[in-house]
Design a protein around this motif. Structure first.
Motif, mmCIF file in Angstrom:
data_model
loop_
_atom_site.group_PDB
_atom_site.id
_atom_site.type_symbol
_atom_site.label_atom_id
_atom_site.label_comp_id
_atom_site.label_asym_id
_atom_site.label_seq_id
_atom_site.Cartn_x
_atom_site.Cartn_y
_atom_site.Cartn_z
ATOM 1 N N ASN A 237 0.857 -1.182 0.000
ATOM 2 C CA ASN A 237 0.000 0.000 0.000
ATOM 3 C C ASN A 237 0.897 1.238 0.000
ATOM 4 O OD1 ASN A 237 -1.614 2.246 1.074
ATOM 5 N ND2 ASN A 237 -3.205 0.690 1.316
ATOM 6 N N TRP A 238 0.865 2.012 -1.089
ATOM 7 C CA TRP A 238 1.769 3.156 -1.195
ATOM 8 C C TRP A 238 1.450 4.234 -0.156
ATOM 9 C CZ3 TRP A 238 0.242 8.122 -2.191
ATOM 10 C CH2 TRP A 238 -1.019 8.318 -2.756
ATOM 11 N N ILE A 239 0.212 4.320 0.296
ATOM 12 C CA ILE A 239 -0.130 5.305 1.327
ATOM 13 C C ILE A 239 0.501 4.896 2.664
ATOM 14 C CG2 ILE A 239 -2.008 6.359 2.640
ATOM 15 C CD1 ILE A 239 -3.698 6.247 0.089
ATOM 16 N N PHE A 240 0.523 3.601 2.950
ATOM 17 C CA PHE A 240 1.202 3.131 4.159
ATOM 18 C C PHE A 240 2.693 3.433 4.084
ATOM 19 C CE2 PHE A 240 3.474 -0.215 6.508
ATOM 20 C CZ PHE A 240 3.035 0.082 7.775
ATOM 21 N N ILE A 241 3.288 3.205 2.918
ATOM 22 C CA ILE A 241 4.706 3.499 2.734
ATOM 23 C C ILE A 241 4.954 5.001 2.935
ATOM 24 C CG2 ILE A 241 6.663 3.391 1.130
ATOM 25 C CD1 ILE A 241 5.568 0.622 2.162
ATOM 26 N N LEU A 242 4.066 5.832 2.399
ATOM 27 C CA LEU A 242 4.163 7.277 2.592
ATOM 28 C C LEU A 242 4.081 7.624 4.078
ATOM 29 C CD1 LEU A 242 4.267 10.212 1.572
ATOM 30 C CD2 LEU A 242 1.766 10.084 1.278
ATOM 31 N N LYS A 243 3.178 6.956 4.771
ATOM 32 C CA LYS A 243 3.025 7.169 6.217
ATOM 33 C C LYS A 243 4.328 6.847 6.950
ATOM 34 C CE LYS A 243 0.263 4.931 9.536
ATOM 35 N NZ LYS A 243 -0.913 4.186 9.918
ATOM 36 N N LEU A 244 4.966 5.751 6.581
ATOM 37 C CA LEU A 244 6.254 5.391 7.181
ATOM 38 C C LEU A 244 7.332 6.421 6.854
ATOM 39 C CD1 LEU A 244 6.536 1.542 6.586
ATOM 40 C CD2 LEU A 244 6.095 2.724 8.737
ATOM 41 N N VAL A 245 7.344 6.886 5.622
ATOM 42 C CA VAL A 245 8.329 7.893 5.213
ATOM 43 C C VAL A 245 8.117 9.181 6.006
ATOM 44 C CG1 VAL A 245 9.049 9.373 3.288
ATOM 45 C CG2 VAL A 245 8.743 6.927 2.925
ATOM 46 N N LEU A 246 6.881 9.605 6.159
ATOM 47 C CA LEU A 246 6.587 10.823 6.928
ATOM 48 C C LEU A 246 7.005 10.665 8.386
ATOM 49 C CD1 LEU A 246 3.073 11.751 5.478
ATOM 50 C CD2 LEU A 246 5.245 12.918 5.051
#
Length: 146
Positions: free
Chosen positions: A76-85
């Motif tokens: 899930n790219w949104i989850f990955i974005l969440k981790l990056v943030l």
């Protein structure tokens, strides 16, 4: 099921502690601080760090051990974005933490100028933290799957 609920609860409590301690840091900032005030900020920053570890521990447990399959999160790219943030917030917190640790010792009534960079980094952390719940809501509603 009870293990999922407990880990999710610990995750939420950790999130509240991260946000609360970071807001506390922001509220305690002044252009000039006594070393005693910096020592207080350092203690609040320690709570922030510990709460971050709780969020990470519970989060990784939810990702890899309990609840939905790991693929639900991993693809899930949104989850990955969440981790990056979240990682970015952690990286931004290093400089204020080092400043507080270096300047907390000494004559407690002595004033120390707070560099604008420290204040700006803490405000940037807060701004980025505002995006993480948005990512969580989008992801929980099925968006972001590869």
């Amino acid at each position: 099921m009870i293990d999922f609920i407990l880990v999710k609860y610990v995750h939420f409590i950790g999130i509240f502690a991260v946000v609360g301690s970071l807001v506390g840091e922001a509220l305690l900032l002044k252009p000039e601080l006594k070393r005693s005030e910096i020592a207080r900020l350092s203690r609040v920053d320690m709570v922030y760090g510990l709460a971050t570890m709780v969020v990470l521990g519970a989060g990784f447990t939810l990702w890899f051990a309990i609840g939905k399959p790991a693929d639900f999160y991993s693809y899930n790219w949104i989850f990955i974005l969440k981790l990056v943030l979240f990682t970015l917030v952690g990286i931004l917190s290093i400089i204020p933490t080092v400043f507080f640790m270096k300047n907390r010792k000494g004559e407690q009534d002595e004033y120390v100028s707070l560099p604008a960079k420290i204040r700006n980094l803490i405000y940037a952390e807060l701004a980025i933290l505002l995006l993480i719940p948005l990512c969580a809501v989008l992801m929980a509603n099925g968006l972001g799957t590869f």
